[in-house]
Design a protein around this motif. Structure first.
Motif, mmCIF file in Angstrom:
data_model
loop_
_atom_site.group_PDB
_atom_site.id
_atom_site.type_symbol
_atom_site.label_atom_id
_atom_site.label_comp_id
_atom_site.label_asym_id
_atom_site.label_seq_id
_atom_site.Cartn_x
_atom_site.Cartn_y
_atom_site.Cartn_z
ATOM 1 N N ALA A 83 0.865 -1.180 0.000
ATOM 2 C CA ALA A 83 0.000 0.000 0.000
ATOM 3 C C ALA A 83 0.900 1.228 0.000
ATOM 4 O O ALA A 83 1.636 1.472 0.948
ATOM 5 C CB ALA A 83 -0.914 -0.007 1.218
ATOM 6 N N ASP A 84 0.841 1.997 -1.075
ATOM 7 C CA ASP A 84 1.823 3.067 -1.310
ATOM 8 C C ASP A 84 1.129 4.194 -2.068
ATOM 9 O O ASP A 84 1.195 4.267 -3.297
ATOM 10 C CB ASP A 84 2.998 2.489 -2.111
ATOM 11 C CG ASP A 84 4.148 3.460 -2.289
ATOM 12 O OD1 ASP A 84 4.033 4.605 -1.819
ATOM 13 O OD2 ASP A 84 5.151 3.065 -2.905
ATOM 14 N N SER A 85 0.480 5.084 -1.342
ATOM 15 C CA SER A 85 -0.400 6.078 -1.967
ATOM 16 C C SER A 85 0.280 6.926 -3.032
ATOM 17 O O SER A 85 -0.326 7.279 -4.039
ATOM 18 C CB SER A 85 -0.995 6.998 -0.890
ATOM 19 O OG SER A 85 -1.888 6.281 -0.067
ATOM 20 N N ARG A 86 1.556 7.277 -2.820
ATOM 21 C CA ARG A 86 2.238 8.168 -3.766
ATOM 22 C C ARG A 86 3.487 7.541 -4.387
ATOM 23 O O ARG A 86 4.331 8.225 -4.940
ATOM 24 C CB ARG A 86 2.588 9.490 -3.084
ATOM 25 C CG ARG A 86 1.343 10.269 -2.662
ATOM 26 C CD ARG A 86 1.675 11.583 -2.006
ATOM 27 N NE ARG A 86 0.466 12.271 -1.610
ATOM 28 C CZ ARG A 86 -0.226 13.094 -2.386
ATOM 29 N NH1 ARG A 86 0.185 13.327 -3.613
ATOM 30 N NH2 ARG A 86 -1.322 13.693 -1.954
ATOM 31 N N THR A 106 -2.048 2.181 -5.030
ATOM 32 C CA THR A 106 -1.723 3.591 -4.962
ATOM 33 C C THR A 106 -2.973 4.434 -5.165
ATOM 34 O O THR A 106 -4.073 3.903 -5.346
ATOM 35 C CB THR A 106 -0.636 3.941 -6.002
ATOM 36 O OG1 THR A 106 -0.174 5.259 -5.781
ATOM 37 C CG2 THR A 106 -1.171 3.804 -7.421
ATOM 38 N N SER A 107 -2.811 5.756 -5.129
ATOM 39 C CA SER A 107 -3.931 6.667 -5.316
ATOM 40 C C SER A 107 -3.834 7.324 -6.689
ATOM 41 O O SER A 107 -2.817 7.244 -7.376
ATOM 42 C CB SER A 107 -3.938 7.732 -4.222
ATOM 43 O OG SER A 107 -2.842 8.620 -4.402
ATOM 44 N N GLY A 129 -8.718 5.462 -5.084
ATOM 45 C CA GLY A 129 -8.747 6.574 -4.130
ATOM 46 C C GLY A 129 -8.101 7.816 -4.712
ATOM 47 O O GLY A 129 -7.202 7.723 -5.552
ATOM 48 N N GLN A 131 -6.534 10.793 -2.961
ATOM 49 C CA GLN A 131 -5.267 11.226 -2.377
ATOM 50 C C GLN A 131 -4.551 10.109 -1.627
ATOM 51 O O GLN A 131 -3.334 10.163 -1.459
ATOM 52 C CB GLN A 131 -5.511 12.404 -1.418
ATOM 53 C CG GLN A 131 -6.070 13.640 -2.098
ATOM 54 C CD GLN A 131 -5.105 14.217 -3.121
ATOM 55 O OE1 GLN A 131 -3.893 14.293 -2.878
ATOM 56 N NE2 GLN A 131 -5.615 14.634 -4.262
ATOM 57 N N ARG A 132 -5.299 9.128 -1.156
ATOM 58 C CA ARG A 132 -4.713 7.979 -0.474
ATOM 59 C C ARG A 132 -5.437 6.727 -0.920
ATOM 60 O O ARG A 132 -6.529 6.804 -1.493
ATOM 61 C CB ARG A 132 -4.777 8.131 1.048
ATOM 62 C CG ARG A 132 -6.144 8.356 1.607
ATOM 63 C CD ARG A 132 -6.121 8.530 3.114
ATOM 64 N NE ARG A 132 -5.583 7.359 3.790
ATOM 65 C CZ ARG A 132 -5.496 7.241 5.106
ATOM 66 N NH1 ARG A 132 -5.892 8.238 5.889
ATOM 67 N NH2 ARG A 132 -5.008 6.142 5.646
ATOM 68 N N VAL A 133 -4.840 5.600 -0.683
ATOM 69 C CA VAL A 133 -5.420 4.342 -1.160
ATOM 70 C C VAL A 133 -6.781 4.092 -0.513
ATOM 71 O O VAL A 133 -6.928 4.166 0.712
ATOM 72 C CB VAL A 133 -4.479 3.156 -0.858
ATOM 73 C CG1 VAL A 133 -5.137 1.837 -1.240
ATOM 74 C CG2 VAL A 133 -3.156 3.318 -1.599
ATOM 75 N N ASP A 134 -7.780 3.841 -1.345
ATOM 76 C CA ASP A 134 -9.083 3.376 -0.877
ATOM 77 C C ASP A 134 -8.961 1.868 -0.706
ATOM 78 O O ASP A 134 -9.030 1.101 -1.681
ATOM 79 C CB ASP A 134 -10.155 3.734 -1.904
ATOM 80 C CG ASP A 134 -11.552 3.309 -1.483
ATOM 81 O OD1 ASP A 134 -11.683 2.316 -0.724
ATOM 82 O OD2 ASP A 134 -12.523 3.933 -1.922
#
Length: 220
Positions: A83-86, A106-107, A129, A131-134
Motif C-alpha cells: 500500500a503506497d499512496s504516492r 496507490t492513489s 482513491g 489522495q490515499r489508497v481506498d
C-alpha cells in the motif's frame, strides 16, 4: 476476501524502536509459524513504511512449503502487495524481484512518471482513491483477481487503516519478552486512532511460543 493481520510486538506494544529500526522480538518457533501463514495465503501485504524500513522479501522460506504450493498448482510464493499512496517504493526493493507477483496499491494522486517507473520494475499498479489508497476498493479489485486469503504483516498505519475500514477478519499477535519504550515508537495500530466505535475482538486462543505469548482473536 479473508484478511488476517499478523504482527509481533514487544511487551509494551511496540513494533520497533522510535528510530523505526527492526528489533528481534520473536524467536524461531514464531518465525516458522509466520512462514506457514505466508504459505497458506494468496497474498502478503505491507505498507510502504515497512518496505522503506525493513526491505522485506515477503516470500516463503521453507522449501517444503514452497513445493507443496507448486504441487497444488499455485505459485511457489504468494503475491506481494504494498500500500503506497504516492509510490515511494524504491525500484530496487526486494518486493519487486522476480520471486513473486507484486501489486502496488496507490492513489490517483501518484505521479505518473513514478507509476511508469515502478511498472517497468515488474509491479502491477492498482490505483484506488483520490489522495490515499481506498483500501476497500483496492481489496475488492484484488479479490476479483483471485486473492481470497490475505495476510497483512504491518506496519501500524496500514493495520489501523484496515481496522478503520472494517476489513480485518482475524488478528494474531505475538507478544515478546522485550520492552522497547518511547512514545514515538510505532505501535500495532497507529494512524489517527479510535475515539469511539472501537473494533470488537473475540478471543480465540492463547499459546506460549518461544519466550512469549501468541494471542489470536476473531474480529466481531
Amino acid at each position: 476476501m479473508h484478511v488476517v493481520v499478523n504482527a509481533a510486538m514487544s511487551a509494551d506494544g511496540k513494533l520497533s524502536t522510535r528510530e523505526r529500526e527492526q528489533v528481534a522480538i520473536s524467536g524461531p518457533d514464531d518465525f516458522d509459524r509466520v512462514d506457514a501463514l505466508r504459505a497458506e495465503s494468496d497474498a502478503v501485504m505491507v505498507g510502504v513504511g515497512t518496505v522503506l524500513a525493513d526491505d522485506p522479501s515477503l516470500t516463503v522460506d521453507d522449501d517444503a512449503r514452497r513445493e507443496r504450493r507448486r504441487n497444488a498448482g499455485k505459485p511457489e510464493n504468494p503475491a506481494r502487495i504494498v500500500a503506497d499512496s504516492r509510490i515511494r517504493t524504491p525500484t530496487d526493493a526486494r518486493v519487486l524481484d522476480d520471486r513473486a507477483e507484486t501489486y502496488l496499491l496507490t492513489s490517483e494522486a501518484a505521479p505518473q512518471d513514478f507509476v511508469a517507473e515502478i511498472t517497468e520494475s515488474g509491479a502491477e499498479v492498482i490505483a484506488a482513491g483520490d489522495q490515499r489508497v481506498d483500501l476497500a476498493a483496492a481489496l475488492a479489485e484484488l479479490e476479483s483477481r483471485g486473492i481470497d486469503r490475505l495476510m497483512v504483516e504491518g506496519g501500524g498505519e496500514i493495520i489501523f487503516s484496515l481496522f478503520e475500514a472494517e476489513l480485518v477478519d482475524e488478528l494474531s499477535v505475538f507478544v515478546g519478552p522485550t520492552v522497547i519504550g518511547g512514545w514515538k515508537a510505532p505501535t500495532l495500530a497507529d494512524g489517527d486512532g479510535f475515539v469511539d466505535d472501537f473494533p470488537e475482538l473475540s478471543l480465540r486462543d492463547v499459546d506460549g511460543v518461544d519466550d512469549g505469548v501468541l494471542i489470536r482473536w476473531d474480529v466481531c
